[in-house]
Write a protein that holds these residues in place. Structure first.
Motif, PDB file in Angstrom:
ATOM      1  N   ILE A   1       0.854  -1.184   0.000  1.00  0.00           N
ATOM      2  CA  ILE A   1       0.000   0.000   0.000  1.00  0.00           C
ATOM      3  C   ILE A   1       0.889   1.232   0.000  1.00  0.00           C
ATOM      4  N   GLN A   2       0.520   2.181  -0.802  1.00  0.00           N
ATOM      5  CA  GLN A   2       1.298   3.413  -0.940  1.00  0.00           C
ATOM      6  C   GLN A   2       0.356   4.574  -1.196  1.00  0.00           C
ATOM      7  N   GLU A   3       0.939   5.732  -1.290  1.00  0.00           N
ATOM      8  CA  GLU A   3       0.193   6.916  -1.709  1.00  0.00           C
ATOM      9  C   GLU A   3       0.865   7.480  -2.938  1.00  0.00           C
ATOM     10  N   THR A   4       0.072   7.906  -3.900  1.00  0.00           N
ATOM     11  CA  THR A   4       0.613   8.503  -5.113  1.00  0.00           C
ATOM     12  C   THR A   4       1.092   9.924  -4.813  1.00  0.00           C
TER      13      THR A   4
ATOM     14  N   ILE B   1      -9.082  -9.572   3.402  1.00  0.00           N
ATOM     15  CA  ILE B   1      -7.758  -9.708   3.990  1.00  0.00           C
ATOM     16  C   ILE B   1      -6.759  -8.903   3.168  1.00  0.00           C
ATOM     17  N   LEU B   2      -6.035  -8.007   3.816  1.00  0.00           N
ATOM     18  CA  LEU B   2      -4.970  -7.237   3.173  1.00  0.00           C
ATOM     19  C   LEU B   2      -3.642  -7.665   3.781  1.00  0.00           C
ATOM     20  N   ASP B   3      -2.829  -8.332   2.985  1.00  0.00           N
ATOM     21  CA  ASP B   3      -1.510  -8.799   3.414  1.00  0.00           C
ATOM     22  C   ASP B   3      -0.492  -7.840   2.830  1.00  0.00           C
ATOM     23  N   CYS B   4       0.116  -7.019   3.695  1.00  0.00           N
ATOM     24  CA  CYS B   4       0.926  -5.900   3.230  1.00  0.00           C
ATOM     25  C   CYS B   4       2.359  -5.969   3.758  1.00  0.00           C
ATOM     26  N   PRO B   5       3.204  -6.796   3.151  1.00  0.00           N
ATOM     27  CA  PRO B   5       4.618  -6.752   3.522  1.00  0.00           C
ATOM     28  C   PRO B   5       5.198  -5.376   3.180  1.00  0.00           C
ATOM     29  N   GLN B   6       5.791  -4.721   4.146  1.00  0.00           N
ATOM     30  CA  GLN B   6       6.239  -3.350   3.961  1.00  0.00           C
ATOM     31  C   GLN B   6       7.757  -3.282   3.814  1.00  0.00           C
ATOM     32  N   GLU B   7       8.224  -2.439   2.917  1.00  0.00           N
ATOM     33  CA  GLU B   7       9.652  -2.146   2.855  1.00  0.00           C
ATOM     34  C   GLU B   7      10.030  -1.345   4.089  1.00  0.00           C
ATOM     35  N   SER B   8      11.276  -1.469   4.501  1.00  0.00           N
ATOM     36  CA  SER B   8      11.715  -0.836   5.744  1.00  0.00           C
ATOM     37  C   SER B   8      11.581   0.674   5.719  1.00  0.00           C
ATOM     38  N   ASP B   9      11.672   1.278   4.504  1.00  0.00           N
ATOM     39  CA  ASP B   9      11.601   2.730   4.431  1.00  0.00           C
ATOM     40  C   ASP B   9      10.219   3.240   4.075  1.00  0.00           C
ATOM     41  N   THR B  10       9.232   2.329   4.060  1.00  0.00           N
ATOM     42  CA  THR B  10       7.870   2.722   3.699  1.00  0.00           C
ATOM     43  C   THR B  10       7.116   3.170   4.942  1.00  0.00           C
ATOM     44  N   CYS B  11       6.457   4.297   4.826  1.00  0.00           N
ATOM     45  CA  CYS B  11       5.686   4.799   5.966  1.00  0.00           C
ATOM     46  C   CYS B  11       4.257   5.048   5.516  1.00  0.00           C
ATOM     47  N   VAL B  12       3.492   3.970   5.471  1.00  0.00           N
ATOM     48  CA  VAL B  12       2.101   4.042   5.066  1.00  0.00           C
ATOM     49  C   VAL B  12       1.261   3.379   6.135  1.00  0.00           C
ATOM     50  N   SER B  13       0.155   3.979   6.466  1.00  0.00           N
ATOM     51  CA  SER B  13      -0.669   3.475   7.549  1.00  0.00           C
ATOM     52  C   SER B  13      -1.653   2.424   7.032  1.00  0.00           C
TER      53      SER B  13
ATOM     54  N   ALA C   1      -2.556  -6.654   7.844  1.00  0.00           N
ATOM     55  CA  ALA C   1      -1.306  -6.788   8.587  1.00  0.00           C
ATOM     56  C   ALA C   1      -0.195  -6.093   7.832  1.00  0.00           C
ATOM     57  N   ALA C   2       0.621  -5.365   8.575  1.00  0.00           N
ATOM     58  CA  ALA C   2       1.834  -4.743   8.043  1.00  0.00           C
ATOM     59  C   ALA C   2       3.025  -5.459   8.652  1.00  0.00           C
ATOM     60  N   ALA C   3       3.865  -6.014   7.795  1.00  0.00           N
ATOM     61  CA  ALA C   3       4.994  -6.818   8.273  1.00  0.00           C
ATOM     62  C   ALA C   3       6.300  -6.218   7.790  1.00  0.00           C
ATOM     63  N   PRO C   4       7.339  -6.220   8.625  1.00  0.00           N
ATOM     64  CA  PRO C   4       8.664  -5.804   8.166  1.00  0.00           C
ATOM     65  C   PRO C   4       9.198  -6.796   7.149  1.00  0.00           C
ATOM     66  N   SER C   5      10.175  -6.361   6.356  1.00  0.00           N
ATOM     67  CA  SER C   5      10.696  -7.219   5.296  1.00  0.00           C
ATOM     68  C   SER C   5      11.254  -8.523   5.843  1.00  0.00           C
ATOM     69  N   SER C   6      11.742  -8.502   7.085  1.00  0.00           N
ATOM     70  CA  SER C   6      12.299  -9.724   7.677  1.00  0.00           C
ATOM     71  C   SER C   6      11.234 -10.766   7.994  1.00  0.00           C
ATOM     72  N   GLU C   7       9.954 -10.350   8.042  1.00  0.00           N
ATOM     73  CA  GLU C   7       8.867 -11.283   8.351  1.00  0.00           C
ATOM     74  C   GLU C   7       7.761 -11.207   7.302  1.00  0.00           C
ATOM     75  N   ASN C   8       8.159 -10.981   6.041  1.00  0.00           N
ATOM     76  CA  ASN C   8       7.125 -10.742   5.032  1.00  0.00           C
ATOM     77  C   ASN C   8       6.318 -11.989   4.666  1.00  0.00           C
ATOM     78  N   GLN C   9       6.735 -13.181   5.146  1.00  0.00           N
ATOM     79  CA  GLN C   9       5.966 -14.402   4.905  1.00  0.00           C
ATOM     80  C   GLN C   9       5.128 -14.805   6.125  1.00  0.00           C
ATOM     81  N   ARG C  10       5.367 -14.152   7.254  1.00  0.00           N
ATOM     82  CA  ARG C  10       4.800 -14.610   8.520  1.00  0.00           C
ATOM     83  C   ARG C  10       3.274 -14.515   8.558  1.00  0.00           C
ATOM     84  N   PHE C  11       2.723 -13.415   8.091  1.00  0.00           N
ATOM     85  CA  PHE C  11       1.276 -13.236   8.193  1.00  0.00           C
ATOM     86  C   PHE C  11       0.541 -14.259   7.338  1.00  0.00           C
TER      87      PHE C  11
END
Length: 739
Positions: A393-396, A430-442, A463-473
């Motif tokens: 998820i991002q913002e344009t 269900i929204l599965d949102c693995p996030q990049e470490s520098d991404t700041c989206v709510s 769920a928002a997951a850090p890149s290290s746990e992007n498979q966990r959710f």
């Protein structure tokens, strides 16, 4: 605790041969002429639906008499009609017969002597004794009746709460409207006097009966209907009174419990927002059986034909990037245990964005496109859609919130919310949102914005997951659902299923020690949202899990293969064959040219070729499919040219190819008596040769191919040229590693 059953032996002989007769008198009252008596919403529908269910269950009994009185029936539930009918049945019945009397409506207590009166349409509250059906009068009629088996089913202690905002007053304000204690005592006294008497009440003493808009029935009668439709039948298909009671007992308790699970999660959300209005939970509703020493009471036989669902449960799994190893496993468990019809998409850079949006719309609007059943009284599954999206998820730059499945596949939040508003089914999103470490989206903002009004049935989990746990959710979704379908090796009566509320609770526990941020929203004041619906284990045909794996409908170009799958499921072979030709031309971008050339075949999408072939092989049980045809080719591919003179003229390779092609066509039924069969003359039946389909209609017809600028008719060169396209297809199957 489940009550002990009293069944003794099976005996449907008397009813099936007409030696005994079953008499059914059903009464349901919604609207009362006296404004002092509160009107009800579902009693007439209860009566109507129960009548249909009993009629189906007793279809094999030649001697039966069904009398139905409710607001929508030709015969209205008036005192004179009911009294006359009871007297006629009591007089006409014989000792071998069975009488069943059912009533859904208000029961009241006469203030002076505390006598129980069943309120009919013309009952007057100020004159109950003379205008209502006195329970003692009903029992006396049955006492004087020769029929040895007598059943009374009463749903006469209705609550006033009509929604799932929690119990609206745990006891009705009018003490006259809750005669449960008196009902239990009077029926117990009656049962003690005579064997063969069987009473069933919708609730126990000091309880009330609940009606739910989602069920479109009172919960007690809803499960009576389902039980009679076959869910309470034993392994021989027999529906008897005690087995039906045990089924209704467990299902009613389970539904009230599921309702309270949902209320607890809703209350948790309200508390987290600082809201003070907490909804009280529903008190128990425990169906009550009153019987003394009776043996087996047969009520019917499981109907042979079960009605198809008006609205099948639909699920769509869309896996964007980064890819997850659990998305396909999620699809399978939703299909086998959740009874969803699942479409699985793994999007790629070549998947058209418009096709993805169409797939989402098709899933969410599935109820709107469905056909209504011919029988309006059929009890249906609750329409439910399940949508899983994995991406970012991002913002344009313009500040618009978007969900990115691939670089070119972007779902606008406003567009998604519009589709959710149009959806009239229950929603599990269900929204599965693995996030990049520098991404700041709510992610929380997405959950807040996608929420619909209080009159919807909606579950949102994100769920928002850090890149290290992007498979966990994704793996946690599968793990918690797997736990939800595990039940004891010796189940009692039914698998209770898994509610969305219980699933959320499990996910909270599962992810409590991780860095994953879990957000959820649940609203369902009209009914319970279930991920896995409770299914009865009482009959043998519902005790086994569906073994069929979910179909992989992957497409590298975003094509929708559901229509092809449905045609193959229905064994509409030639229609499926024509659909296959259309799809293959679209995959190769040759729809306008209307046939595939050699380069198109050699570069055909492996993903799409695997999907098409897999569907053909699966639903034909190994009779049809490209892989089957490839096996036939491999068994004849070493055939050498047989005509050396022709070999000198056109080349030995052409001779070999031509003769192999003819041998193949003869084996798969495309040729007959040295001639090619016109496509319109193909006869696909149970005796059709293996490999007859798919027909290679995506190539130019073998008998009319242009070679060196000249149209060749039935020549060996034309046949050899056409066969090289076929060999290229078989080689593509091999290079794509399609078994």
């Amino acid at each position: 605790m489940c009550p002990v059953g009293v069944r003794t032996s099976h005996s449907t002989h008397a009813l099936e041969t007409g030696l005994a007769k079953i008499w059914l008198i059903l009464v349901g009252v919604n609207q009362y002429q006296d404004e002092q008596i509160p009107c009800l919403r579902y009693s007439a529908v209860d009566c109507q639906g129960l009548g249909e269910a009993l009629n189906a269950a007793t279809a094999g009994f030649p001697q039966k008499d069904i009398r139905i009185y409710h607001d929508f029936a030709q015969q209205q539930p008036l005192l004179e009609n009911i009294s006359t009918s009871l007297k006629e049945v009591a007089t006409a019945s014989k000792s071998t017969d069975t009488i069943l009397f059912y009533f859904s409506g208000h029961g009241m207590l006469e203030p002076s002597n505390r006598e129980v009166v069943l309120c009919l349409q013309d009952t007057q509250k100020d004159n109950l004794i003379n205008t209502g059906l006195q329970l003692q009068e009903l029992l006396q009629l049955l006492e004087n009746c020769p029929a040895q088996q007598q059943l009374i089913w009463l749903d006469a202690c209705h609550s006033g709460g009509m929604t799932l905002f929690g119990a609206r007053g745990e006891a009705t304000k009018d003490s006259q409207l809750n005669p449960t204690q008196e009902l239990v005592e009077i029926l117990r006294q009656r049962a003690a006097k005579r064997k063969g008497f069987y009473a069933l009440l919708s609730c126990d003493g000091d309880q009330q009966s609940w009606e739910f808009p989602q069920l479109k029935h009172g919960v007690f009668t809803y499960y009576l209907i389902r039980g009679l439709r076959g869910e309470a039948a034993d392994s021989q298909g027999v529906i008897e009174a005690d087995g039906l009671y045990r089924y209704v007992y467990h299902q009613t308790l389970a539904y009230i419990d599921k309702t309270n699970q949902q209320l607890r999660v809703i209350n948790q959300l309200k508390k987290s927002r600082g809201e003070n209005q907490i909804h009280p939970e529903y008190p128990s509703q425990t169906p009550k059986r009153i019987v003394e020493g009776t043996g087996e009471v047969i009520l019917g036989i499981k109907p042979h034909e079960t009605a198809s669902l008006k609205h099948p449960r639909q699920a769509l799994i869309i896996e964007g990037f980064p890819k997850s190893q659990s998305a396909l496993a999620l699809s399978k468990i939703l299909n086998t245990s959740g009874y969803f019809e699942v479409n699985y998409w793994s999007v790629s850079e070549t998947t058209p964005a418009t096709n993805v949006r169409k797939a989402i719309q098709k899933c969410l609007l599935s109820e709107a496109f469905s056909e209504s059943p011919s029988n309006a009284n059929i009890v249906e599954e609750i329409p439910t859609v399940f949508l899983y999206l994995r991406g970012k998820i991002q913002e344009t730059e313009q500040g618009e919130a978007v969900f990115i499945l691939a670089d070119h596949i972007i779902i606008n939040r406003s567009w998604l919310k519009k589709q959710l508003r149009r959806c009239s089914s229950q929603q599990i999103i269900i929204l599965d949102c693995p996030q990049e470490s520098d991404t700041c989206v709510s992610v929380q903002d997405w959950v807040e914005e996608l929420q619909l009004g209080l009159d919807t049935e909606q579950c949102l989990i994100a769920a928002a997951a850090p890149s290290s746990e992007n498979q966990r959710f994704a793996s946690s979704l599968v793990d918690t659902l797997s736990k939800g379908v595990q039940f004891p090796s010796k189940p009692t009566i039914q698998q209770s299923g898994l509610t969305a509320a219980a699933w959320i609770t499990q996910l909270q526990i599962e992810l409590s020690g991780s860095d994953i941020q879990l957000y959820f929203w649940l609203i369902g004041f009209q009914g319970v949202i279930e991920v896995f619906p409770g299914k009865t284990l009482f009959s043998s045909d519902t005790s086994e899990e569906k073994a069929e794996d979910i179909d992989d409908l992957s497409s590298s170009v975003g094509l929708d293969y559901t229509h092809l799958r449905d045609l193959l499921k229905a064994e509409r072979w030639l229609e499926a064959d024509r659909e296959t030709t259309t799809l293959m031309l679209k995959v190769a971008g040759k729809a306008e040219k209307d046939y595939l050339d050699l380069a198109s075949v050699e570069n055909f999408s492996c993903s799409d070729l695997s999907t098409i072939d897999g569907l053909w092989v699966k639903y034909s049980r190994g009779r049809f499919g490209f892989a089957v045809q490839k096996g036939i080719w491999e068994s004849i591919r070493d055939t050498s040219g047989g005509d050396p003179v022709l070999g000198l003229m056109i080349g030995n390779d052409n001779v070999i190819a031509s003769e192999t092609c003819i041998d193949f066509a003869n084996r798969v039924g495309w040729r007959l008596k040295d001639s090619w069969i016109d496509y319109s003359q193909l006869n696909v039946n149970d005796n059709a040769p293996n490999g007859q389909l798919p027909y290679f209609g995506f190539f130019e017809q073998v008998w009319r191919i242009k070679v060196l600028g000249v149209w060749e008719w039935h020549s060996a060169i034309a046949t050899a040229s056409w066969w090289r396209l076929c060999v290229a297809l078989f080689s593509r199957i091999q290079s794509c590693q399609i078994n």
